[in-house]
Scaffold this motif. Sequence first.
Motif, PDB file in Angstrom:
ATOM      1  N   ASN A  58       0.812  -1.200   0.000  1.00  0.00           N
ATOM      2  CA  ASN A  58       0.000   0.000   0.000  1.00  0.00           C
ATOM      3  C   ASN A  58       0.859   1.269   0.000  1.00  0.00           C
ATOM      4  O   ASN A  58       0.366   2.345  -0.207  1.00  0.00           O
ATOM      5  N   SER A  59       2.146   1.133   0.236  1.00  0.00           N
ATOM      6  CA  SER A  59       3.035   2.288   0.320  1.00  0.00           C
ATOM      7  C   SER A  59       3.821   2.456  -0.978  1.00  0.00           C
ATOM      8  O   SER A  59       4.412   1.509  -1.487  1.00  0.00           O
ATOM      9  N   PHE A  60       3.844   3.667  -1.502  1.00  0.00           N
ATOM     10  CA  PHE A  60       4.576   3.936  -2.736  1.00  0.00           C
ATOM     11  C   PHE A  60       6.088   3.833  -2.545  1.00  0.00           C
ATOM     12  O   PHE A  60       6.826   3.703  -3.509  1.00  0.00           O
ATOM     13  N   SER A  61       6.568   3.856  -1.312  1.00  0.00           N
ATOM     14  CA  SER A  61       8.014   3.831  -1.063  1.00  0.00           C
ATOM     15  C   SER A  61       8.660   2.498  -1.432  1.00  0.00           C
ATOM     16  O   SER A  61       9.876   2.414  -1.542  1.00  0.00           O
ATOM     17  N   PHE A  62       7.859   1.454  -1.631  1.00  0.00           N
ATOM     18  CA  PHE A  62       8.400   0.136  -1.988  1.00  0.00           C
ATOM     19  C   PHE A  62       8.522  -0.045  -3.500  1.00  0.00           C
ATOM     20  O   PHE A  62       8.861  -1.125  -3.960  1.00  0.00           O
ATOM     21  N   TYR A  63       8.233   1.003  -4.260  1.00  0.00           N
ATOM     22  CA  TYR A  63       8.205   0.902  -5.711  1.00  0.00           C
ATOM     23  C   TYR A  63       9.077   1.976  -6.345  1.00  0.00           C
ATOM     24  O   TYR A  63       9.371   2.988  -5.732  1.00  0.00           O
ATOM     25  N   THR A  64       9.471   1.731  -7.568  1.00  0.00           N
ATOM     26  CA  THR A  64      10.277   2.700  -8.306  1.00  0.00           C
ATOM     27  C   THR A  64       9.894   2.629  -9.775  1.00  0.00           C
ATOM     28  O   THR A  64       9.023   1.852 -10.163  1.00  0.00           O
ATOM     29  N   ASN A  65      10.549   3.438 -10.592  1.00  0.00           N
ATOM     30  CA  ASN A  65      10.271   3.428 -12.027  1.00  0.00           C
ATOM     31  C   ASN A  65      11.521   3.011 -12.802  1.00  0.00           C
ATOM     32  O   ASN A  65      12.595   2.836 -12.225  1.00  0.00           O
ATOM     33  N   ILE A  66      11.396   2.867 -14.101  1.00  0.00           N
ATOM     34  CA  ILE A  66      12.501   2.389 -14.930  1.00  0.00           C
ATOM     35  C   ILE A  66      13.694   3.347 -14.874  1.00  0.00           C
ATOM     36  O   ILE A  66      14.841   2.914 -14.744  1.00  0.00           O
ATOM     37  N   SER A  67      13.443   4.639 -14.950  1.00  0.00           N
ATOM     38  CA  SER A  67      14.529   5.625 -14.963  1.00  0.00           C
ATOM     39  C   SER A  67      15.386   5.533 -13.706  1.00  0.00           C
ATOM     40  O   SER A  67      16.618   5.475 -13.772  1.00  0.00           O
ATOM     41  N   VAL A  68      14.748   5.516 -12.556  1.00  0.00           N
ATOM     42  CA  VAL A  68      15.475   5.424 -11.287  1.00  0.00           C
ATOM     43  C   VAL A  68      16.202   4.083 -11.188  1.00  0.00           C
ATOM     44  O   VAL A  68      17.346   4.006 -10.729  1.00  0.00           O
ATOM     45  N   SER A  69      15.559   3.016 -11.639  1.00  0.00           N
ATOM     46  CA  SER A  69      16.188   1.687 -11.603  1.00  0.00           C
ATOM     47  C   SER A  69      17.430   1.626 -12.481  1.00  0.00           C
ATOM     48  O   SER A  69      18.439   1.031 -12.095  1.00  0.00           O
ATOM     49  N   LEU A  70      17.366   2.222 -13.662  1.00  0.00           N
ATOM     50  CA  LEU A  70      18.531   2.240 -14.552  1.00  0.00           C
ATOM     51  C   LEU A  70      19.671   3.066 -13.947  1.00  0.00           C
ATOM     52  O   LEU A  70      20.836   2.675 -14.038  1.00  0.00           O
ATOM     53  N   GLN A  71      19.338   4.194 -13.332  1.00  0.00           N
ATOM     54  CA  GLN A  71      20.371   5.000 -12.669  1.00  0.00           C
ATOM     55  C   GLN A  71      21.039   4.194 -11.561  1.00  0.00           C
ATOM     56  O   GLN A  71      22.266   4.192 -11.441  1.00  0.00           O
ATOM     57  N   ARG A  72      20.241   3.513 -10.767  1.00  0.00           N
ATOM     58  CA  ARG A  72      20.769   2.702  -9.662  1.00  0.00           C
ATOM     59  C   ARG A  72      21.625   1.553 -10.198  1.00  0.00           C
ATOM     60  O   ARG A  72      22.697   1.265  -9.680  1.00  0.00           O
ATOM     61  N   SER A  73      21.153   0.893 -11.243  1.00  0.00           N
ATOM     62  CA  SER A  73      21.908  -0.199 -11.857  1.00  0.00           C
ATOM     63  C   SER A  73      23.241   0.288 -12.407  1.00  0.00           C
ATOM     64  O   SER A  73      24.281  -0.354 -12.205  1.00  0.00           O
ATOM     65  N   ASN A  74      23.224   1.426 -13.083  1.00  0.00           N
ATOM     66  CA  ASN A  74      24.468   1.978 -13.632  1.00  0.00           C
ATOM     67  C   ASN A  74      25.445   2.356 -12.526  1.00  0.00           C
ATOM     68  O   ASN A  74      26.659   2.181 -12.670  1.00  0.00           O
ATOM     69  N   PHE A  75      24.930   2.849 -11.411  1.00  0.00           N
ATOM     70  CA  PHE A  75      25.776   3.173 -10.262  1.00  0.00           C
ATOM     71  C   PHE A  75      26.459   1.915  -9.731  1.00  0.00           C
ATOM     72  O   PHE A  75      27.652   1.906  -9.432  1.00  0.00           O
ATOM     73  N   ILE A  76      25.703   0.833  -9.616  1.00  0.00           N
ATOM     74  CA  ILE A  76      26.252  -0.434  -9.111  1.00  0.00           C
ATOM     75  C   ILE A  76      27.281  -0.996 -10.084  1.00  0.00           C
ATOM     76  O   ILE A  76      28.348  -1.452  -9.673  1.00  0.00           O
ATOM     77  N   VAL A  77      26.984  -0.938 -11.382  1.00  0.00           N
ATOM     78  CA  VAL A  77      27.930  -1.407 -12.399  1.00  0.00           C
ATOM     79  C   VAL A  77      29.237  -0.620 -12.295  1.00  0.00           C
ATOM     80  O   VAL A  77      30.332  -1.195 -12.331  1.00  0.00           O
ATOM     81  N   LYS A  78      29.127   0.682 -12.124  1.00  0.00           N
ATOM     82  CA  LYS A  78      30.318   1.526 -11.996  1.00  0.00           C
ATOM     83  C   LYS A  78      31.088   1.190 -10.723  1.00  0.00           C
ATOM     84  O   LYS A  78      32.313   1.074 -10.733  1.00  0.00           O
TER      85      LYS A  78
END
Length: 134
Positions: A58-78
């Motif tokens: 029920n809380s929006f804090s447990f969800y994200t969108n593609i843009s934020v996910s890609l930024q996070r993924s790229n950060f981890i890859v780096k």
Amino acid sequence: MLSALRWINMNIRDYGGDPNNVLLFGESSGGRAVGDIGALKGSLNLYRHIISQSGSFNSFSFYTNISVSLQRSNFIVKKLNCQSNKSETVLECLRKASVNDLIVAYGDDGLRSVIDGYFFSYYPRLAIQHGTYN
């Protein structure tokens, strides 16, 4: 999870079960996961009931969108020094990373379901409100 539910629906009769009476239960993050299933494309008619214990979908804090996910993924890859122009090279590097390195690179940021607008079109609460929750 959808693949597992499809398998259950195809095979449940072999175990004395009823494909029209499948109950999903989850506790904590599993509770959120069973709540998310109803908002996923392809989940219609794979289950009948859910029980979500201590899992808030029920809380929006447990969800994200593609843009934020890609930024996070790229950060981890780096952070893992896996950058490359070739996706195969990045994937190979990530596969070679130790679990500990992955945990350190990911940090304390919790996992979030990705609302992609296609497979996972709506936050579960909004899917319920829009009448698209399965």
